[in-house]
Write a protein that holds these residues in place. Structure first.
Motif, PDB file in Angstrom:
ATOM      1  N   ALA A 195     -28.417  16.562  21.443  1.00  0.00           N
ATOM      2  CA  ALA A 195     -27.715  16.743  20.026  1.00  0.00           C
ATOM      3  C   ALA A 195     -26.993  18.092  19.936  1.00  0.00           C
ATOM      4  CB  ALA A 195     -28.628  16.608  18.813  1.00  0.00           C
ATOM      5  N   SER A 196     -27.798  19.206  20.325  1.00  0.00           N
ATOM      6  CA  SER A 196     -27.221  20.409  20.380  1.00  0.00           C
ATOM      7  C   SER A 196     -25.918  20.830  21.149  1.00  0.00           C
ATOM      8  CB  SER A 196     -28.379  21.568  20.505  1.00  0.00           C
ATOM      9  OG  SER A 196     -28.915  21.380  21.837  1.00  0.00           O
ATOM     10  N   ASP A 197     -26.169  20.128  22.280  1.00  0.00           N
ATOM     11  CA  ASP A 197     -24.916  20.236  23.180  1.00  0.00           C
ATOM     12  C   ASP A 197     -23.778  19.781  22.626  1.00  0.00           C
ATOM     13  OD1 ASP A 197     -26.544  21.426  25.039  1.00  0.00           O
ATOM     14  OD2 ASP A 197     -27.092  19.303  26.239  1.00  0.00           O
ATOM     15  N   TRP A 198     -24.088  18.502  21.953  1.00  0.00           N
ATOM     16  CA  TRP A 198     -22.902  18.023  21.463  1.00  0.00           C
ATOM     17  C   TRP A 198     -22.018  18.571  20.228  1.00  0.00           C
ATOM     18  CZ3 TRP A 198     -22.030  15.015  16.404  1.00  0.00           C
ATOM     19  CH2 TRP A 198     -20.993  13.828  16.480  1.00  0.00           C
ATOM     20  N   LEU A 199     -22.981  19.248  19.304  1.00  0.00           N
ATOM     21  CA  LEU A 199     -22.488  20.129  18.511  1.00  0.00           C
ATOM     22  C   LEU A 199     -21.464  21.168  18.989  1.00  0.00           C
ATOM     23  CD1 LEU A 199     -25.459  20.376  15.975  1.00  0.00           C
ATOM     24  CD2 LEU A 199     -23.510  18.809  15.721  1.00  0.00           C
TER      25      LEU A 199
END
Length: 297
Positions: free
Chosen positions: A163-167
């Motif tokens: 999720a943090s990679d996606w942001l």
């Protein structure tokens, strides 16, 4: 004639001795019959497991225990660092292992001998209904929101997660509200981000692993929450196939568990559905850049 009889008698004696030796050695190496299905679990990790036996993996373990005709016993240890070393591979001199199976591991996890998968899920976006996001049905819909609206959202994610990679990939890092993926507090549980902070309005949306998203979204009655499964995309893998894990070298035990995965598939799927797990097919699968097929795990 007497000489022939003597040779024949000796041959029978040698054959009998030879036949006895392997049986004795085999019996010595053969593990004792299992008296219980002994499961390694986290004591406070809903929706997967807890000491009350209320998790997905507890329910599936009970199905397996019934099929095997064995009681289910649990050995609990917090699923943080060194979980496998302190459970499945933990053995003191002169003692047996405390547990024999981990009910949920991702395919490709090399700390255990991984069985065939029994479900595929993916990370999911969770948000409250009636607050300007109801038109969002996919990750692309979310990214196409009006920039003014998107730029004001507070999006809860666990640090060092997909999720943090996606942001980061979509230049939304400044909209992220990070939560530590590792927490020393034994009372902390992964669903707090939804059940406490999202429900209370401290964040506007959250992106978490699908089973966590589905289960805790069901538990929150007000506001009603929407769960949107996210597809993997180049640079970010959201989907994972989940399997079970046993010790390396226990081939027959692994085969028995895989047989149960097959024979109890209907019961397993019913449990996953009951817990709100978003189940996805290969259309959600991560594809390595430059390749058309899903990445091997």
């Amino acid at each position: 004639m007497n000489n022939t009889r003597s040779i024949f008698t000796l041959a029978l004696a040698l054959a009998g001795a030879a036949a006895c030796l392997p049986v004795t050695a085999q019996d010595a190496d053969k593990p004792p019959a299992r008296q219980a299905l002994r499961v390694c679990q986290d004591p406070n990790n809903l929706p997967f497991s807890n000491v009350e036996g209320a998790g997905i993996e507890n329910r599936i373990a009970e199905v397996f225990g019934k099929a095997l005709g064995l009681p289910v016993q649990y050995y609990s240890f917090p699923q943080r660092l060194a979980f496998i070393r302190n459970t499945l591979r933990y053995k003191l001199p002169g003692q047996d292992y405390p547990c024999d199976i981990v009910m949920g591991v991702p395919v490709g996890y090399d700390q255990v001998s991984v069985t065939k998968p029994y479900y595929r899920s993916t990370y999911a976006l969770v948000f409250p209904q009636g607050q300007g996001l109801d038109q969002v049905k996919t990750g692309d819909d979310f990214l196409k929101l009006d920039p003014a609206r998107l730029g004001k959202l507070r999006i809860g994610v666990y640090d060092r997660s997909p999720a943090s990679d996606w942001l980061n990939l979509h230049r939304l890092v400044d909209r992220g509200v990070p939560y530590p993926i590792m927490n020393a507090d034994p009372q902390q549980y992964p669903g707090e981000i939804i059940e406490k902070d999202l429900a209370a309005g401290k964040i506007d949306a959250a992106i978490v692993w699908g089973p966590i998203a589905g289960y805790f979204a069901q538990r929150v009655k007000s506001p009603r929450l929407t769960v949107v499964p996210l597809k993997s995309e180049p640079g970010v893998r959201f989907d994972y196939e989940m399997a079970m894990g046993v010790r390396y070298g226990e081939r027959e035990w692994k085969q028995k568990i895989e047989g149960l995965i097959d024979s109890q598939q209907a019961a397993i799927q019913a449990i996953l559905k009951d817990y709100g797990v978003p189940l996805v097919d290969e259309s959600f699968a991560y594809k390595e850049p430059g390749k058309d097929k899903p990445a091997m795990k």
